[in-house]
Scaffold this motif. Structure first.
Motif, short mmCIF file in Angstrom:
data_model
loop_
_atom_site.label_atom_id
_atom_site.label_comp_id
_atom_site.label_asym_id
_atom_site.label_seq_id
_atom_site.Cartn_x
_atom_site.Cartn_y
_atom_site.Cartn_z
N ASP A 67 0.65 -1.00 0.62
CA ASP A 67 0.13 -0.05 0.09
C ASP A 67 1.04 1.26 -0.30
O ASP A 67 1.25 1.32 1.09
CB ASP A 67 -1.15 0.03 1.20
CG ASP A 67 -1.93 1.39 1.40
OD1 ASP A 67 -1.73 2.21 0.53
OD2 ASP A 67 -2.75 1.22 2.14
N LEU A 68 1.19 1.70 -0.85
CA LEU A 68 2.00 3.27 -1.22
C LEU A 68 0.48 4.41 -1.36
O LEU A 68 0.90 5.44 -2.21
CB LEU A 68 2.35 3.19 -1.96
CG LEU A 68 3.72 2.20 -1.96
CD1 LEU A 68 4.53 2.01 -3.63
CD2 LEU A 68 4.74 2.25 -0.99
N SER A 69 0.08 3.69 -1.18
CA SER A 69 -1.67 5.56 -1.16
C SER A 69 -0.99 6.62 -0.71
O SER A 69 -1.57 7.19 -0.55
CB SER A 69 -3.15 4.51 -0.53
OG SER A 69 -3.00 4.59 0.70
N GLU A 70 -0.65 6.66 0.91
CA GLU A 70 -0.11 7.27 1.22
C GLU A 70 0.88 8.14 1.10
O GLU A 70 1.13 9.88 0.69
CB GLU A 70 0.77 7.67 2.73
CG GLU A 70 -0.98 6.94 3.32
CD GLU A 70 -0.19 6.84 4.97
OE1 GLU A 70 0.86 7.30 5.32
OE2 GLU A 70 -0.91 6.00 5.60
N LEU A 71 1.02 7.87 -0.87
CA LEU A 71 2.33 8.54 -0.96
C LEU A 71 2.04 9.36 -2.41
O LEU A 71 1.26 8.87 -3.14
CB LEU A 71 3.52 7.64 -1.69
CG LEU A 71 4.18 6.97 -0.34
CD1 LEU A 71 5.34 6.23 -1.01
CD2 LEU A 71 4.68 7.92 0.20
N ASP A 72 2.69 10.58 -3.30
CA ASP A 72 2.19 10.75 -4.66
C ASP A 72 2.86 10.08 -5.20
O ASP A 72 3.64 9.03 -5.64
CB ASP A 72 2.27 12.35 -4.95
CG ASP A 72 3.99 12.76 -4.59
OD1 ASP A 72 4.99 11.59 -5.33
OD2 ASP A 72 4.23 13.69 -4.15
N GLU A 73 2.58 10.13 -6.81
CA GLU A 73 2.72 9.41 -7.81
C GLU A 73 4.50 9.25 -8.17
O GLU A 73 5.36 8.47 -7.74
CB GLU A 73 2.17 9.59 -9.14
CG GLU A 73 2.53 9.05 -10.29
CD GLU A 73 1.24 9.18 -11.63
OE1 GLU A 73 2.28 8.64 -12.46
OE2 GLU A 73 0.76 10.04 -11.56
N ALA A 74 5.06 10.77 -8.52
CA ALA A 74 6.72 10.72 -7.85
C ALA A 74 6.90 9.61 -6.68
O ALA A 74 8.40 9.72 -7.64
CB ALA A 74 6.88 12.65 -8.13
N GLY A 75 6.30 10.36 -5.59
CA GLY A 75 7.17 10.06 -4.23
C GLY A 75 6.92 7.89 -4.43
O GLY A 75 7.70 7.22 -4.30
#
Length: 154
Positions: free
Chosen positions: A110-118
């Motif tokens: 789950d990487l939903s807390e990061l923006d696309e670049a992050g």
């Protein structure tokens, strides 16, 4: 069994540490228990036998575990110590050749807390870490010479 030493041992992490011994013992027809000198055990047997892993399943689990451990530092560094990840691995054996021609790993994260670049930066970092330090994956990709010998009572 003779122990090999290397002139670079002092520069190697864990140098001077006693290596872990690994072995399997037969416990029944096509059933074994894998053991380590650290006290770990794993039950091994044929497909369809309840409560055991097949050798091929252990190979796949070793690959997934290596991927997870290799990615642990960059992921925990960015996501915190309590992040969740599941690594699935699959691949059918070619029974005619008795090899796994392809193994597929899927990292569920789950990487939903990061923006696309992050997300992209983190995934590149994680891929680099896996490519650099996952010994199991690197060995499978490179191939490995396997030497078999016998010690028999006469």
């Amino acid at each position: 069994m003779a122990e090999q030493t290397s002139s670079t041992a002092a520069a190697t992490p864990g140098a001077g540490k006693t290596p872990t011994s690994l072995w399997v013992e037969r416990t029944g027809t096509r059933r074994y228990t894998g053991r380590s000198s650290r006290g770990a055990e794993v039950l091994i047997g044929s497909d369809g036998v309840p409560g055991v892993f097949t050798p091929g399943e252990l190979l796949k689990i070793a690959l997934a575990a290596c991927t997870g451990m290799s990615s642990d530092f960059p992921l925990s560094n960015r996501l915190g110590e309590n992040y969740d990840v599941t690594i699935r691995v699959s691949g059918d054996a070619d029974r005619e050749s008795e090899v796994y021609p392809e193994l597929n790993e899927l990292v569920e994260l789950d990487l939903s807390e990061l923006d696309e670049a992050g997300r992209e930066r983190l995934l590149v970092t994680v891929q680099r870490a896996i490519d650099k330090v996952c010994t199991v994956g690197r060995t499978l990709k490179a191939g490995s010479q396997v030497n078999l010998s016998f010690q028999v009572d006469s």
